[in-house]
Motif scaffolding. Structure first.
Motif, PDB file in Angstrom:
ATOM      1  N   GLU A 106     102.610   8.415  32.928  1.00  0.00           N
ATOM      2  CA  GLU A 106     103.465   8.047  31.798  1.00  0.00           C
ATOM      3  C   GLU A 106     103.339   6.558  31.481  1.00  0.00           C
ATOM      4  OE1 GLU A 106     107.356   9.445  32.829  1.00  0.00           O
ATOM      5  OE2 GLU A 106     107.039  11.379  31.824  1.00  0.00           O
ATOM      6  N   LYS A 107     103.041   5.749  32.484  1.00  0.00           N
ATOM      7  CA  LYS A 107     102.790   4.325  32.233  1.00  0.00           C
ATOM      8  C   LYS A 107     101.494   4.140  31.450  1.00  0.00           C
ATOM      9  CE  LYS A 107     105.267   2.437  36.230  1.00  0.00           C
ATOM     10  NZ  LYS A 107     105.148   1.676  37.510  1.00  0.00           N
ATOM     11  N   ILE A 108     100.479   4.940  31.792  1.00  0.00           N
ATOM     12  CA  ILE A 108      99.198   4.863  31.087  1.00  0.00           C
ATOM     13  C   ILE A 108      99.363   5.231  29.620  1.00  0.00           C
ATOM     14  CG2 ILE A 108      96.865   5.844  30.914  1.00  0.00           C
ATOM     15  CD1 ILE A 108      96.889   6.249  33.909  1.00  0.00           C
ATOM     16  N   PHE A 109     100.162   6.272  29.362  1.00  0.00           N
ATOM     17  CA  PHE A 109     100.333   6.776  27.995  1.00  0.00           C
ATOM     18  C   PHE A 109     101.615   6.263  27.338  1.00  0.00           C
ATOM     19  CE2 PHE A 109      97.220   9.627  29.773  1.00  0.00           C
ATOM     20  CZ  PHE A 109      96.405   9.952  28.701  1.00  0.00           C
ATOM     21  N   TYR A 110     102.203   5.255  27.915  1.00  0.00           N
ATOM     22  CA  TYR A 110     103.456   4.703  27.385  1.00  0.00           C
ATOM     23  C   TYR A 110     103.279   4.237  25.938  1.00  0.00           C
ATOM     24  CZ  TYR A 110     107.444   1.612  26.686  1.00  0.00           C
ATOM     25  OH  TYR A 110     108.573   1.003  26.184  1.00  0.00           O
ATOM     26  N   GLY A 111     104.223   4.647  25.105  1.00  0.00           N
ATOM     27  CA  GLY A 111     104.198   4.242  23.697  1.00  0.00           C
ATOM     28  C   GLY A 111     103.301   5.079  22.810  1.00  0.00           C
ATOM     29  N   LEU A 112     102.580   6.044  23.384  1.00  0.00           N
ATOM     30  CA  LEU A 112     101.681   6.876  22.593  1.00  0.00           C
ATOM     31  C   LEU A 112     102.375   8.146  22.111  1.00  0.00           C
ATOM     32  CD1 LEU A 112      98.312   6.540  24.551  1.00  0.00           C
ATOM     33  CD2 LEU A 112      99.291   5.056  22.790  1.00  0.00           C
ATOM     34  N   GLU A 113     101.839   8.713  21.055  1.00  0.00           N
ATOM     35  CA  GLU A 113     102.478   9.827  20.365  1.00  0.00           C
ATOM     36  C   GLU A 113     102.699  11.037  21.262  1.00  0.00           C
ATOM     37  OE1 GLU A 113     104.332  11.329  17.007  1.00  0.00           O
ATOM     38  OE2 GLU A 113     103.470   9.302  17.286  1.00  0.00           O
ATOM     39  N   ILE A 114     101.789  11.310  22.173  1.00  0.00           N
ATOM     40  CA  ILE A 114     101.846  12.537  22.956  1.00  0.00           C
ATOM     41  C   ILE A 114     103.082  12.615  23.836  1.00  0.00           C
ATOM     42  CG2 ILE A 114     100.462  11.620  24.872  1.00  0.00           C
ATOM     43  CD1 ILE A 114     100.397  15.209  23.399  1.00  0.00           C
ATOM     44  N   LEU A 115     103.583  11.481  24.334  1.00  0.00           N
ATOM     45  CA  LEU A 115     104.737  11.510  25.230  1.00  0.00           C
ATOM     46  C   LEU A 115     106.031  11.824  24.497  1.00  0.00           C
ATOM     47  CD1 LEU A 115     104.209   8.654  27.858  1.00  0.00           C
ATOM     48  CD2 LEU A 115     103.591  11.062  27.971  1.00  0.00           C
ATOM     49  N   LYS A 116     106.006  11.807  23.179  1.00  0.00           N
ATOM     50  CA  LYS A 116     107.207  12.184  22.419  1.00  0.00           C
ATOM     51  C   LYS A 116     107.470  13.683  22.513  1.00  0.00           C
ATOM     52  CE  LYS A 116     106.660   8.429  19.050  1.00  0.00           C
ATOM     53  NZ  LYS A 116     106.442   8.098  17.602  1.00  0.00           N
ATOM     54  N   ASP A 117     106.430  14.440  22.869  1.00  0.00           N
ATOM     55  CA  ASP A 117     106.564  15.895  23.007  1.00  0.00           C
ATOM     56  C   ASP A 117     106.824  16.214  24.475  1.00  0.00           C
ATOM     57  OD1 ASP A 117     106.227  18.684  23.161  1.00  0.00           O
ATOM     58  OD2 ASP A 117     104.829  18.675  21.472  1.00  0.00           O
ATOM     59  N   LYS A 118     108.088  16.216  24.858  1.00  0.00           N
ATOM     60  CA  LYS A 118     108.448  16.393  26.271  1.00  0.00           C
ATOM     61  C   LYS A 118     108.068  17.777  26.796  1.00  0.00           C
ATOM     62  CE  LYS A 118     112.221  15.651  29.541  1.00  0.00           C
ATOM     63  NZ  LYS A 118     111.833  16.826  30.369  1.00  0.00           N
ATOM     64  N   GLU A 119     108.224  18.807  25.969  1.00  0.00           N
ATOM     65  CA  GLU A 119     107.908  20.161  26.415  1.00  0.00           C
ATOM     66  C   GLU A 119     106.429  20.278  26.778  1.00  0.00           C
ATOM     67  OE1 GLU A 119     108.069  24.793  24.778  1.00  0.00           O
ATOM     68  OE2 GLU A 119     108.915  23.154  23.581  1.00  0.00           O
TER      69      GLU A 119
END
Length: 355
Positions: A62-75
């Motif tokens: 999650e640190k690597i992908f922090y701020g990126l669009e994909i992490l907004k989709d929690k499911e």
């Protein structure tokens, strides 16, 4: 999209969901050189790969992908982030001046690939025979012997099965530059031999079907990237996405869109040169989407900033000239016949044709 740590990043992470929730179990993305195919595969692997000990390493990822669009989709993130054993390899170096050299190069790639998972030698979920077979894949002298060609042909299927048994999780297979062995084989005159080998090597795609009685499919998804839609005997099981595909959902996944290109230039105070960039590098239309080669745009920005800082004129050179042969395209695009050349001449003369 923007600058960070002296680098520039364009967020394509939303395509992770689009690709891995896509219905087809085997997908080939065929794009020109310099469109970011390898970087895309690295992103997939970074997001999906489970740790050696079976941990999802969620906090780290999650640190690597922090701020990126994909992490907004929690499911989706909860379902896919760090949840899969991932086999990722490139066949870019699998070639030689003759078939024997090409086989040796492919065998070495297989050895390196199996070395990445050598912890499987201690897996309690593999049989004694499977561990003995696995050890053979780590023996470069054994595997590079042409008499061991059967092992190389079965490599992807065997490794997928071992990982599935070890983790009790289905495997994702990412193969970059899948077409390089065949392209180089055509250029060097051993295409038929290499086609036979690679068709068997990719047989894992043919076997990646729905579970049948007595057989449990170990693979979740197979993604291939390359620049050719190569003629493989197992190709009937592949969903092929090219720049000419009717399916438009992946058009902007690889490459920079017009809007992305404009923003890159604006962010580097180079927007005044967009007409020059468009004239020299804007030669791609993926359906209705105007796309630019990342290699060209990045190279232009680098050169332009250097020229501006030194007071020189900014120009847009050809970064690809004499960098590759087109010989490998011939068996895949066909040949012009007399009627074709006559029609080409009519077009050049300003006439209309029907085709």
């Amino acid at each position: 999209m923007g600058k960070k740590n002296n680098c520039y990043f364009i967020d394509k992470s939303s395509y992770i969901k689009m690709v891995f929730e896509y219905s087809s179990s085997v997908i080939l993305f065929a794009r020109p050189r310099g469109f970011g195919k390898t970087l895309l595969m690295d992103m997939f692997a970074s997001f999906l790969t489970i740790a050696e000990d079976g941990n999802d390493n969620k906090e780290f990822k999650e640190k690597i992908f922090y701020g990126l669009e994909i992490l907004k989709d929690k499911e989706f993130t909860d379902k896919y982030l760090g949840q899969f054993p991932v086999i990722v390899t490139s066949l870019k170096s699998a070639y030689g001046e003759n078939f024997e050299q090409a086989y040796d190069s492919l065998a070495r790639i297989v050895v390196w690939l199996f070395s990445d998972f050598d912890f499987l030698l201690n897996s309690k979920n593999l049989s004694k025979d499977e561990i003995e077979n696995y050890s053979k894949y780590l023996d470069r002298g054994f595997l590079c012997d042409i008499n061991s060609i059967g092992y190389v042909k079965d490599a992807l299927e065997f490794l997928s099965t071992c990982l599935y048994k070890h983790y009790k999780k289905k495997v994702i297979l990412l193969i970059d530059d899948y077409d390089m062995p065949l392209a180089k084989a055509y250029e060097n005159g051993y295409h038929n031999e290499m086609l036979t080998l690679m068709s068997s090597f990719f047989n894992v795609m043919e076997n990646n079907h729905q579970d049948t009685e007595g057989y449990e499919n170990p693979i979740e998804k197979i993604i291939l990237t390359g620049w050719l839609n190569a003629d493989l005997s197992v190709a009937n099981n592949i969903s092929v996405d090219t720049i000419l595909s009717d399916n438009q959902i992946f058009d902007s996944m690889l490459g920079f869109s017009k809007e992305e290109t404009e923003k890159i230039l604006k962010d580097h105070d180079l927007y005044e040169y967009f007409p020059l960039v468009k004239k020299n590098y804007g030669g791609y239309m993926f359906n209705e989407q105007e796309m630019f080669s990342p290699f060209n745009i990045i190279s232009f920005v680098h050169d332009a900033l250097m020229h501006k800082s030194q007071g020189y004129k900014v120009y847009a050179p050809n970064f690809w000239i004499n960098s590759a042969s087109s010989d490998a395209l011939l068996p895949y695009v066909g040949y012009l016949i007399q009627n074709d050349t006559e029609n080409m001449q009519k077009l050049m003369d300003g006439e209309c044709i029907e085709t």
